[in-house]
Each structure stands twice: as C-alpha cells, then as structure tokens.
Design a protein around this motif. Sequence first.
Motif, PDB file in Angstrom:
ATOM      1  N   GLN A  71     -32.800  -2.947   7.748  1.00 11.64           N
ATOM      2  CA  GLN A  71     -31.493  -1.375   7.830  1.00 11.64           C
ATOM      3  C   GLN A  71     -33.114  -0.586   9.069  1.00 11.64           C
ATOM      4  O   GLN A  71     -32.779   0.263   9.266  1.00 11.64           O
ATOM      5  CB  GLN A  71     -31.959  -0.711   7.086  1.00 11.64           C
ATOM      6  CG  GLN A  71     -30.930  -1.131   5.820  1.00 11.64           C
ATOM      7  CD  GLN A  71     -30.698  -0.352   4.476  1.00 11.64           C
ATOM      8  OE1 GLN A  71     -31.896   0.945   4.089  1.00 11.64           O
ATOM      9  NE2 GLN A  71     -29.741  -0.295   3.502  1.00 11.64           N
ATOM     10  N   LYS A  79     -27.735   5.724  12.865  1.00  9.02           N
ATOM     11  CA  LYS A  79     -29.116   6.304  11.506  1.00  9.02           C
ATOM     12  C   LYS A  79     -28.926   7.780  11.362  1.00  9.02           C
ATOM     13  O   LYS A  79     -28.508   8.909  12.017  1.00  9.02           O
ATOM     14  CB  LYS A  79     -30.789   6.042  12.387  1.00  9.02           C
ATOM     15  CG  LYS A  79     -30.685   4.526  12.568  1.00  9.02           C
ATOM     16  CD  LYS A  79     -32.080   4.371  12.722  1.00  9.02           C
ATOM     17  CE  LYS A  79     -33.295   4.307  11.433  1.00  9.02           C
ATOM     18  NZ  LYS A  79     -34.467   4.286  12.702  1.00  9.02           N
ATOM     19  N   LEU A  97     -35.231  -2.511   3.893  1.00  9.24           N
ATOM     20  CA  LEU A  97     -35.592  -1.461   4.285  1.00  9.24           C
ATOM     21  C   LEU A  97     -36.061  -1.841   5.630  1.00  9.24           C
ATOM     22  O   LEU A  97     -35.513  -1.485   6.532  1.00  9.24           O
ATOM     23  CB  LEU A  97     -36.255  -1.067   3.203  1.00  9.24           C
ATOM     24  CG  LEU A  97     -36.711  -0.282   2.592  1.00  9.24           C
ATOM     25  CD1 LEU A  97     -37.705   0.418   1.107  1.00  9.24           C
ATOM     26  CD2 LEU A  97     -34.880   1.169   2.611  1.00  9.24           C
ATOM     27  N   TRP A 123     -30.369  10.559   8.824  1.00  9.74           N
ATOM     28  CA  TRP A 123     -31.549  11.519   8.402  1.00  9.74           C
ATOM     29  C   TRP A 123     -31.008  12.716   6.875  1.00  9.74           C
ATOM     30  O   TRP A 123     -30.413  13.479   7.403  1.00  9.74           O
ATOM     31  CB  TRP A 123     -32.764  12.118   8.976  1.00  9.74           C
ATOM     32  CG  TRP A 123     -33.360  11.228   9.710  1.00  9.74           C
ATOM     33  CD1 TRP A 123     -34.703  10.373   9.413  1.00  9.74           C
ATOM     34  CD2 TRP A 123     -32.512  10.456  10.648  1.00  9.74           C
ATOM     35  NE1 TRP A 123     -34.406   9.444  10.086  1.00  9.74           N
ATOM     36  CE2 TRP A 123     -33.475   9.669  11.584  1.00  9.74           C
ATOM     37  CE3 TRP A 123     -31.722  10.777  11.611  1.00  9.74           C
ATOM     38  CZ2 TRP A 123     -33.785   8.701  12.569  1.00  9.74           C
ATOM     39  CZ3 TRP A 123     -32.008  10.478  13.209  1.00  9.74           C
ATOM     40  CH2 TRP A 123     -32.572   8.723  13.376  1.00  9.74           C
ATOM     41  N   ASP A 175     -38.592   9.984   2.576  1.00 10.45           N
ATOM     42  CA  ASP A 175     -38.133   8.778   3.386  1.00 10.45           C
ATOM     43  C   ASP A 175     -36.761   9.493   4.492  1.00 10.45           C
ATOM     44  O   ASP A 175     -36.251  10.685   3.809  1.00 10.45           O
ATOM     45  CB  ASP A 175     -37.834   7.668   2.699  1.00 10.45           C
ATOM     46  CG  ASP A 175     -36.545   7.723   1.963  1.00 10.45           C
ATOM     47  OD1 ASP A 175     -35.849   8.079   2.078  1.00 10.45           O
ATOM     48  OD2 ASP A 175     -36.919   7.110   0.906  1.00 10.45           O
ATOM     49  N   PRO A 176     -35.893   8.736   5.201  1.00 10.30           N
ATOM     50  CA  PRO A 176     -34.204   9.384   5.461  1.00 10.30           C
ATOM     51  C   PRO A 176     -33.299   9.610   4.861  1.00 10.30           C
ATOM     52  O   PRO A 176     -33.211  10.424   5.395  1.00 10.30           O
ATOM     53  CB  PRO A 176     -33.843   8.627   6.223  1.00 10.30           C
ATOM     54  CG  PRO A 176     -35.279   7.370   7.313  1.00 10.30           C
ATOM     55  CD  PRO A 176     -36.020   7.773   5.689  1.00 10.30           C
ATOM     56  N   HIS A 177     -33.916   9.196   3.496  1.00  6.22           N
ATOM     57  CA  HIS A 177     -32.344   9.788   2.241  1.00  6.22           C
ATOM     58  C   HIS A 177     -32.995  10.079   1.351  1.00  6.22           C
ATOM     59  O   HIS A 177     -31.869  10.393   0.394  1.00  6.22           O
ATOM     60  CB  HIS A 177     -31.769   8.011   1.959  1.00  6.22           C
ATOM     61  CG  HIS A 177     -31.425   7.004   2.805  1.00  6.22           C
ATOM     62  ND1 HIS A 177     -31.578   5.877   3.282  1.00  6.22           N
ATOM     63  CD2 HIS A 177     -30.960   7.645   4.570  1.00  6.22           C
ATOM     64  CE1 HIS A 177     -30.208   5.741   4.902  1.00  6.22           C
ATOM     65  NE2 HIS A 177     -30.713   6.970   5.614  1.00  6.22           N
ATOM     66  N   ASP A 195     -35.637   0.630   8.589  1.00 10.71           N
ATOM     67  CA  ASP A 195     -35.901   2.017   7.701  1.00 10.71           C
ATOM     68  C   ASP A 195     -37.679   2.352   7.600  1.00 10.71           C
ATOM     69  O   ASP A 195     -38.821   1.761   6.536  1.00 10.71           O
ATOM     70  CB  ASP A 195     -35.355   2.851   6.546  1.00 10.71           C
ATOM     71  CG  ASP A 195     -36.184   3.997   6.168  1.00 10.71           C
ATOM     72  OD1 ASP A 195     -36.767   4.203   6.327  1.00 10.71           O
ATOM     73  OD2 ASP A 195     -35.300   4.077   4.414  1.00 10.71           O
TER      74      ASP A 195
END
Length: 587
Positions: free
Chosen positions: A150, A92, A147, A94, A454-456, A152
């Motif tokens: 994934q 994963k 999502l 980030w 969010d992570p991205h 997420d």
Amino acid sequence: MADIKFSLDGRAGVFPTGTTYLEMARALHADRPRPALAVQCGGSVRALRDAPTGDGAARIIDYRDDEGRRVYERSARLLFLAAAKEECPDAKVWIEHSVHYGVFARLSSPVDAYTVARIERRMREHVDMDTPFLREVWDADRLLEMLREQDDDAAYRLLATHPIGAAPVYMLGAEPPSNKYRAFLFGELAASAGALQLDADGGSAVDAREQMRSFLTPPRARSFALRAYSFGVVIQLPPGRGAVTPIHWREQPKYMRTFKEAARWAKILNCRCIADLNDMVHSGSIRDFVWVSEALHEKSIAEIADRIVSRDARAALVAGPSSSGKTTFTHRLAIQLRVIGKRPVILSLDNYYKNREDIPLEADGSRDLESLSALNTDLLNSQLVDLIAGKPTAIPQYDFSRGRSCAGPIVRLDDDQPLLIEGIHGLNPEIAASLPPEMRYRIYISALTALNLDPHNRLRTTDTRLIRRIVRDHQFRSSPIEHTLSMWASVRRGEETWIFPYQESADISFNSALPYELTVLKRCASPLLAEVGEDSPNHPTATRLANLLSYIDESDVDADIAPTSILREFIGGCAFYAKSKRADDVD
C-alpha cells in the motif's frame, strides 16, 4: 457443548458457548433504541463479534460513551477509506485531525463536491446493506507486507520497529475478494456498517438545501455526512450527548489555520508522523528538534505581543481547555511585552470564584467550577473599568482550601501596563464586557497535535492533553491517576460548554503542542497508567493511552528543555512556579 450464563446491562440469559456479544445483545436487548457499538467486559473494551469464554457480565457501549464515540469514528474512518478507494482508486488518503465534531481527511487527488457526494453515497450503500466489518488477525510479517504494497511508509516504519505480534486488519464484507481494501486501525470497530445509522427515524440537522446539493444524496436522516472543505473532506459526526445527527456546519477558519501552520512546520522539520519522531530519538537529532520547536513557540509568542501593542489593547485575555499551558504561556507573553517596553500585570480569573456555597451544583451534587456562573463576573467587569482608568483597586484572592474569596492586593495600573487575564472563560463575551472592543485582545490556546501515528490512525489532541494532566496532577497536585481519569469526563463537558463554542471569536490562536513532548511525558505517564487495574472503570482509557505511548520512544532531552518551556508546566522545573512570586503577578 456447555452453555454459559451471561448478563448484558443487567439482563441475563443462558447461551451456547461461542455466542457472540452481538448475538447476546440482540437476544437480550431487542428493544434497545440505540445500536450497540461494543461492550465493556471488566476493564476491557471488546468487539461485538467476539465471544466470551465463560460466565460473566458486560456493559453495552453506545454512542453516548466516550469509548463508543471512538469506536463509531474508527468505523466511519474504515467505511470512508474503503469508499474512497472504490471511487478514487489511485488516490492516497490521510486522516489528519478533528474539526467541528468530525474528522478532516485529505486525498492526494483533487476533491470536489461531486466526488465527495459519490464517496458518501457509496458509504450509505454499505450502511443500508449493513455490510459487516470483517476483522482478521495477521502476524507481523504479513501486515508489513500489506503496508509495503500500500506504500504506507509511515505505518511500515512504525510497526517494523515496534512489532505487535498478532495485528487486527479490517475490511468490509464477510467474504472479501483478495483485492478488497484492507486497513490497520488501532482499536475496535462496530460489528457492521449499519451501526453507523444511529437513528433511522430521527430528523437530520442538515438543512434541506444541503440535502439537495446533489441527486446522489439519499433523502433520509443522516448520522454522518461528508463535506468538501479546505482541499479535503470532513467526515461530519454527531456531537454526542444524545445527538444522532451532525449539527449544523460552522466554519472554523482560525482553527484550521492553526493546524495548517503546524503541518507546514512538521514538513519543514521532516517530522510528519511518529516514525519520524522515533527516528530522531535514535539518531540523536531530537535535541536539535527540541531547540527548534521551542524557538518556534518563542517566535509565535513574540508576534502575539507585537499585535497586542500595535492594537494598543489594554487587556489581553488568554483562554483554552485544560492542560493547554495557559499559565506558562501568559508568563512568557508577559516577558515578550516587557521586551517591547510594557509592564504587564497578570490577573487570574480563578481569583474571582464565588464563595463555595454560591457556586452552582452539578448533577451529582458537586460544585461546578467549570461554569461561568461560578465566577463573580459583575465584580470582575467593574474592577476592569477601574483598573483601566488607573484607580487603585482591591483585587480578590481566592482561598481554595476554604472555598472563600478573600481580600487581596491593591493594584493600580499606569498607561504602559496592559492586563493579561488568564482563565478558561477568557473568550466568553461576558468576560471584560465592560471594556470597549478595541481595548480587548482575545487569545485562544490549545495543544493542537498535527503529528499522527500513521496516515489512517490519528493522535487525538484530547489524549495529549490528558497525558499532560496525568503527569502534572501526579507530580504537583498529589492526585492519584484514578482521580484524574475519573474527572476527565466532567472536564471535557465543561470545555464543550464553556470554551470550544467561543474559540473562533479569538483574535489569534496559539498552538501549545510541542511535537517532541510525548517522548518526554512517556517516562512518567507509562508507569502511572500501568497502575490502573483491570477492575477499574478507567482501565479502557488507561489501556488506550498506554498502547499509544508504546509506539513512542522515550528521549533523554531534559537538559535541553528550557525552564520557561510550556512542557515544564507538566514535567517540572518551570521557572514561573518558583516559590517567590513576582510583584507584577496578581494570582
């Protein structure tokens, strides 16, 4: 099918309806030395693969534009995410924060230089092939399902409570297989990966030894580069201002330490993304979060005061970029020094401005108040020597309405009275150069946001500071939002020149960001951003900030924010801005 008349950067042509901005740019600007990244049509930023619906005009956006650099970084992020998925399918990723004109990313699996080189090579293959960035528009249900697949959770919870209707989903390749990596990113991307090579013939700023670190590194000029760093990866990007390659890497351990500390506390407080923050707003636990966040600030300031005293420093210099909260921080530091028996005197560098006619000019003819040359550093340095020696000293008072340096109070320091010198140039080696190093203690302050959407999709520190400034200028400086937005580019240039190069020279860094602050600033900022019309050149910035705030829920915690909070400097109610001045302030 009817034709349309369209102009790009002053060159006009007639095109069939459905012609994309990219096709128009290639037809009208085949000689353009820099790749187009997007266009600004009216007050909106449009992707190059979009097509205008009628006659009109647009401006090409490239890497020299702030919006262009955002498009470039966003495109580089997608390319990195896809390449990392190809090389490390179980990891994963980030995207966390900026660092040295780049972006720091963290993977869930261990990363070494060889793995990073493989990811970079994969990215360059897509650049060489000019792989298209494909955008599909999905409905909310389909996006949430992606999502969920994934895993997420942060993005899923954010979008489940803030539905956006049609959502852009990006991927690499014109005809992607069903298992192609997909990402939801806020904002437009370039048309293809080839646009990330800004100048194929330009020289690289990466030294030869670094280029030979692996046989996987292609021997060509690099507009971006990857570097294994601090248990993660840095995506190095050009710094802008005409550069087409990353500058030489410079370690930033203090800067990284500040972000790590912020991330550590975010984890302890269970607030690592905007969805966590919104949950606190709705559960009512935001009040406790405010109290703890403010207590952490107080604890950090008290520790800095202890360090100043333990060093027996006679002058503490506080510097940082615009809207970092320097003034409030300095007053709170003064209180903590009083707690341990000192009687500090606050000295503002603003009082050492030269007379207006002696201040250097910017390119547009305005006075450059950000320049070090705008300050009378000779007078400052000589007065610091006299003050530390205990001599009565006439401190100047600057009249901004007249642009004149005027006579101010006579100040004489005792041995228990350290100076607190506040101003944007506090870290510049020319400031307090007349004092021995052991007498100086330099503090860098900035609002380094560790909380992301969010992570991205990261929340930029510069955006948080700009929102702070918009609210403050409106409430306390009677400054229209259009003026604040128009001035921001000049402010940022000054920071890049006069502040950021010296941040690692600080003895300590203080992070003035408060994780809850956008839930409070939104109430004032959102209506102001809505005032910016579509025909304004500032509309893209206003729209971007408004979209960002739309994902953040307002909180009603005004009564829980102390009058000494750094946030009060921007929203009002700051105890240090009372009309009656303290006797120990020289400002």
